[in-house]
Design an enzyme around this catalytic site. Structure first.
Site, PDB file in Angstrom:
ATOM      1  N   ILE A 239       1.419   8.618   2.400  1.00 14.20           N
ATOM      2  CA  ILE A 239       1.165   7.317   2.683  1.00 14.20           C
ATOM      3  C   ILE A 239       1.058   7.232   4.293  1.00 14.20           C
ATOM      4  O   ILE A 239       2.238   7.297   4.889  1.00 14.20           O
ATOM      5  CB  ILE A 239       1.966   6.309   1.879  1.00 14.20           C
ATOM      6  CG1 ILE A 239       1.907   6.432   0.546  1.00 14.20           C
ATOM      7  CG2 ILE A 239       1.890   4.771   2.464  1.00 14.20           C
ATOM      8  CD1 ILE A 239       0.755   5.881  -0.036  1.00 14.20           C
ATOM      9  N   LYS A 240       0.024   6.476   4.754  1.00 18.07           N
ATOM     10  CA  LYS A 240       0.015   6.035   6.065  1.00 18.07           C
ATOM     11  C   LYS A 240       0.125   4.704   6.243  1.00 18.07           C
ATOM     12  O   LYS A 240      -0.490   3.944   5.502  1.00 18.07           O
ATOM     13  CB  LYS A 240      -1.284   6.702   6.857  1.00 18.07           C
ATOM     14  CG  LYS A 240      -1.347   6.139   8.227  1.00 18.07           C
ATOM     15  CD  LYS A 240      -2.629   6.247   8.841  1.00 18.07           C
ATOM     16  CE  LYS A 240      -2.793   5.746  10.296  1.00 18.07           C
ATOM     17  NZ  LYS A 240      -4.065   5.766  11.046  1.00 18.07           N
ATOM     18  N   GLN A 241       1.184   4.340   6.963  1.00 13.69           N
ATOM     19  CA  GLN A 241       1.346   2.776   7.154  1.00 13.69           C
ATOM     20  C   GLN A 241       1.556   2.406   8.657  1.00 13.69           C
ATOM     21  O   GLN A 241       2.132   3.109   9.407  1.00 13.69           O
ATOM     22  CB  GLN A 241       2.196   2.442   6.268  1.00 13.69           C
ATOM     23  CG  GLN A 241       2.635   0.955   6.099  1.00 13.69           C
ATOM     24  CD  GLN A 241       1.371  -0.065   5.869  1.00 13.69           C
ATOM     25  OE1 GLN A 241       0.845  -0.604   6.575  1.00 13.69           O
ATOM     26  NE2 GLN A 241       1.211  -0.070   4.355  1.00 13.69           N
TER      27      GLN A 241
END
Length: 353
Positions: A239-241
């Site tokens: 996940i990229k956040q």
């Protein structure tokens, strides 16, 4: 340790604030933290097929952070997302796609994430030398007036044909188009897994109502955390956040499901605790959280990048995906800032809070 001393000097008067903090709401013992054996612990009993496991292994075992459980990825899709002239005028060398790949390789990144065009033009020369992550959808800025929607720019099979080990995609959670994007990317990720590729999801939020007269809540811990939870639900492997900047979006905007007690129970206003909530929403860290490096501000970039890395690592995150702070500088400076961030993850004295 010299590296630790340099990091302390860069953090300045906030060194103790970041390096001595202990998370007491969600403790480190509750997390699956990054390690050399992380892939075995998380994915060998999952539904990911052996080809996906091999692709994840290629990503996690490449570059300066290879074998640590952490990731340093160079993402350059800003030529579409933010327009090429605006993105590359500070360093026009990066109009040439090969220089993007060279930067990632020289800096010792785990992989390079970019467009079909950038990676496809150089696939035969570099796909076997550094893991390729093909970004399959984008928000283009040539429509007038500008809109915020992610549309496909190519097929998953095309990414596989060029030798990519993973596909990346963005969903604008909270936008009017988010349901369509959710369906599209869930199907694309299923296809990618069937072909043996890993999946990385940019879990961004977009809604005009998320920015109130009081504050901008697009990077609030509660809504970004929920975006992460939706991302792992469609089986993103990473996940990229964005790093959280505040909290209480559900409460302040007045939507969704919230309770005052959930905020008290799960987090404080400390940046590491806010990021810990993001990690918790990634199945308690079983799916790696990589935070974005953000835009380039000039002189403060190194300190900002180191700070983000320290917060992410101490929160239990799995690394940084940083682009503009690197490619909007001369090549050597770009390499230096990427490697400076990597040193945070290589430093055993910087521990999980």
């Amino acid at each position: 340790m010299k590296t630790n001393k340099n990091i302390i000097e860069l953090l300045g008067e906030k060194a103790d604030f970041y390096l001595e903090h202990v998370c007491e709401k969600i403790t480190k013992d509750e997390l699956q933290t990054p390690s050399r054996t992380n892939l075995d612990k998380v994915f060998t009993q999952s539904n990911r097929n052996p080809q996906v496991l091999r692709s994840l292994s290629q990503l996690y075992n490449h570059g300066n952070l290879g074998g640590t459980g952490y990731l340093s990825i160079l993402p350059v899709d800003q030529g579409i997302e933010h327009s090429a002239a605006f993105s590359f005028y500070k360093n026009p060398d990066y109009f040439d796609p090969e220089n993007i790949i060279k930067l990632a390789m020289e800096a010792g990144c785990n992989g390079v994430a970019s467009t079909f065009g950038v990676l496809g033009l150089n696939a035969r020369k570099y796909a076997h030398k550094i893991p390729f992550i093909v970004k399959i959808n984008h928000n283009e800025l040539l429509t007038y007036p500008n809109k915020y929607d992610q549309t496909f720019f190519g097929k998953v099979k095309t990414a596989w044909d060029m030798g990519a080990i993973a596909v990346g995609a963005t969903i604008y959670f909270g936008s009017a188009e988010s349901n369509r994007q959710l369906k599209e990317i869930a199907e694309a990720f299923e296809e990618a897994h069937n072909l043996g590729m890993a999946t990385i999801l940019w879990c961004y939020t977009r809604n005009e109502e998320f920015k109130t007269k009081k504050e901008d809540y697009h990077a609030a811990a509660d809504v970004t955390g929920q975006a992460n939870h939706l991302g792992v639900t469609i089986q993103a492997d990473v996940i990229k956040q964005k790093l959280p900047t505040n909290n209480f979006a559900f409460k302040e905007i007045g939507f969704g499901k919230y309770d005052d007690e959930m905020y008290k129970t799960l987090t404080t206003d400390h940046p590491i605790d806010l990021c810990r909530l993001q990690v918790a929403n990634c199945y308690m860290g079983k799916i790696g959280l990589i935070n974005s490096g953000g835009g380039s501000k000039g002189k403060s970039d190194l300190v900002d990048a180191i700070t983000t890395a320290v917060i992410n690592k101490r929160a239990g995150g799995s690394g940084l995906i940083m682009g503009r702070k690197a490619f909007q500088k001369p090549f050597g400076e770009g390499v230096e800032i990427l490697q400076s961030v990597q040193k945070v993850y290589l430093n055993d004295e910087i521990t999980i809070a």
